[in-house]
Design a protein around this motif. Structure first.
Motif, short mmCIF file in Angstrom:
data_model
loop_
_atom_site.label_atom_id
_atom_site.label_comp_id
_atom_site.label_asym_id
_atom_site.label_seq_id
_atom_site.Cartn_x
_atom_site.Cartn_y
_atom_site.Cartn_z
N MET A 146 0.84 -1.18 0.00
CA MET A 146 0.00 0.00 0.00
C MET A 146 0.89 1.25 0.00
SD MET A 146 -2.77 0.95 2.85
CE MET A 146 -4.33 1.49 2.33
N ALA A 147 0.52 2.23 -0.76
CA ALA A 147 1.32 3.44 -0.89
C ALA A 147 1.25 4.29 0.38
CB ALA A 147 0.84 4.26 -2.08
N LEU A 148 2.33 4.98 0.64
CA LEU A 148 2.42 5.89 1.78
C LEU A 148 1.54 7.10 1.50
CD1 LEU A 148 3.99 6.58 4.44
CD2 LEU A 148 5.63 7.75 2.98
N LEU A 149 0.69 7.46 2.46
CA LEU A 149 -0.17 8.62 2.32
C LEU A 149 0.60 9.90 2.66
CD1 LEU A 149 -3.43 7.30 4.03
CD2 LEU A 149 -2.94 7.46 1.59
N LEU A 150 0.18 11.01 2.09
CA LEU A 150 0.82 12.29 2.35
C LEU A 150 0.81 12.62 3.84
CD1 LEU A 150 2.11 14.93 1.37
CD2 LEU A 150 -0.19 15.82 1.00
N ARG A 151 -0.32 12.43 4.49
CA ARG A 151 -0.39 12.76 5.93
C ARG A 151 0.55 11.90 6.76
NH1 ARG A 151 -5.68 10.06 5.49
NH2 ARG A 151 -5.52 8.16 6.71
N GLU A 152 0.78 10.66 6.34
CA GLU A 152 1.71 9.78 7.05
C GLU A 152 3.15 10.25 6.87
OE1 GLU A 152 -0.91 5.67 6.68
OE2 GLU A 152 0.59 6.13 5.16
N ALA A 153 3.49 10.66 5.65
CA ALA A 153 4.85 11.15 5.38
C ALA A 153 5.10 12.46 6.12
CB ALA A 153 5.05 11.33 3.88
N ILE A 154 4.13 13.34 6.14
CA ILE A 154 4.27 14.61 6.88
C ILE A 154 4.44 14.33 8.36
CG2 ILE A 154 3.02 16.68 7.63
CD1 ILE A 154 1.85 16.83 4.78
N GLY A 155 3.60 13.47 8.90
CA GLY A 155 3.68 13.14 10.32
C GLY A 155 5.02 12.53 10.70
N GLY A 156 5.50 11.61 9.88
CA GLY A 156 6.80 10.98 10.16
C GLY A 156 7.93 11.98 10.13
N SER A 157 7.89 12.89 9.18
CA SER A 157 8.94 13.91 9.07
C SER A 157 8.90 14.86 10.26
CB SER A 157 8.80 14.69 7.76
OG SER A 157 9.07 13.85 6.67
N LEU A 158 7.70 15.23 10.68
CA LEU A 158 7.57 16.11 11.85
C LEU A 158 8.09 15.41 13.12
CD1 LEU A 158 4.08 17.75 11.23
CD2 LEU A 158 6.32 18.88 11.18
N ARG A 159 7.74 14.15 13.27
CA ARG A 159 8.19 13.41 14.45
C ARG A 159 9.71 13.28 14.47
NH1 ARG A 159 5.07 8.31 16.47
NH2 ARG A 159 3.93 9.98 17.44
N ARG A 160 10.31 12.98 13.31
CA ARG A 160 11.77 12.89 13.24
C ARG A 160 12.41 14.22 13.60
NH1 ARG A 160 10.44 9.46 9.32
NH2 ARG A 160 10.44 10.99 7.63
N ALA A 161 11.86 15.30 13.05
CA ALA A 161 12.41 16.63 13.35
C ALA A 161 12.31 16.93 14.84
CB ALA A 161 11.67 17.70 12.54
N ARG A 162 11.19 16.59 15.45
CA ARG A 162 11.01 16.85 16.88
C ARG A 162 11.94 16.02 17.74
NH1 ARG A 162 8.45 14.31 20.72
NH2 ARG A 162 7.23 12.97 19.35
N THR A 163 12.06 14.74 17.45
CA THR A 163 12.91 13.87 18.27
C THR A 163 14.39 14.18 18.07
OG1 THR A 163 12.79 12.09 16.63
CG2 THR A 163 11.21 12.02 18.45
N LEU A 164 14.78 14.57 16.86
CA LEU A 164 16.18 14.96 16.64
C LEU A 164 16.56 16.19 17.47
CD1 LEU A 164 16.65 14.48 12.79
CD2 LEU A 164 17.87 13.29 14.62
N ARG A 165 15.58 17.05 17.71
CA ARG A 165 15.82 18.27 18.49
C ARG A 165 15.57 18.04 19.98
NH1 ARG A 165 14.89 19.13 13.54
NH2 ARG A 165 15.55 21.00 12.42
N LYS A 166 15.25 16.78 20.34
CA LYS A 166 14.98 16.40 21.72
C LYS A 166 13.90 17.27 22.36
CE LYS A 166 19.65 14.56 22.55
NZ LYS A 166 19.70 13.81 21.40
#
Length: 124
Positions: free
Chosen positions: A1-21
């Motif tokens: 199943m293809a990755l949805l836009l909202r899932e990709a946005i959410g994952g990128s936001l979470r990575r950005a947040r966790t990288l910044r602790k």
């Protein structure tokens, strides 16, 4: 199943947040969005408006174009991974773009065309 836009946005936001602790609570306060809604966005369950996305990016000190570039990269990679292993491709049959059909890939055939000298399927 293809990755949805909202899932990709959410994952990128979470990575950005966790990288910044940073915590969800901290970012939700800075972006002026509820903690529950931000959590839903990060999990890909809600699709933020452009205004809200800009606010979250500002709270994370991430440029919106950089976040969107990461999203595009992730979605493109996901589409390529999904396509790998398929034994079919779209080939034109007939004259109109609506006449595209799935057909088996011929080994050794150049992408997007037939081998020289091979007959082309005609529209019925």
């Amino acid at each position: 199943m293809a990755l949805l836009l909202r899932e990709a946005i959410g994952g990128s936001l979470r990575r950005a947040r966790t990288l910044r602790k940073r915590t969800l609570r901290d970012v939700s306060r800075a972006a002026r969005v509820s903690l529950g809604y931000l959590s839903e966005v990060e999990r890909g369950r809600k699709e933020p408006s452009s205004e809200l996305l800009a606010s979250i990016c500002e709270a994370l000190d991430v440029a919106l174009p950089d976040l969107l570039a990461e999203v595009i990269s992730e979605m493109t990679r996901d589409e390529r991974l999904e396509f790998v292993g398929r034994n079919e491709t779209l080939v034109p049959i007939g004259q109109r773009h609506t006449d595209l059909r799935l057909a088996p890939v011929r080994t050794g055939a150049p992408l997007g065309g037939n081998r020289p000298g091979t007959p082309v399927a005609s529209a019925a």
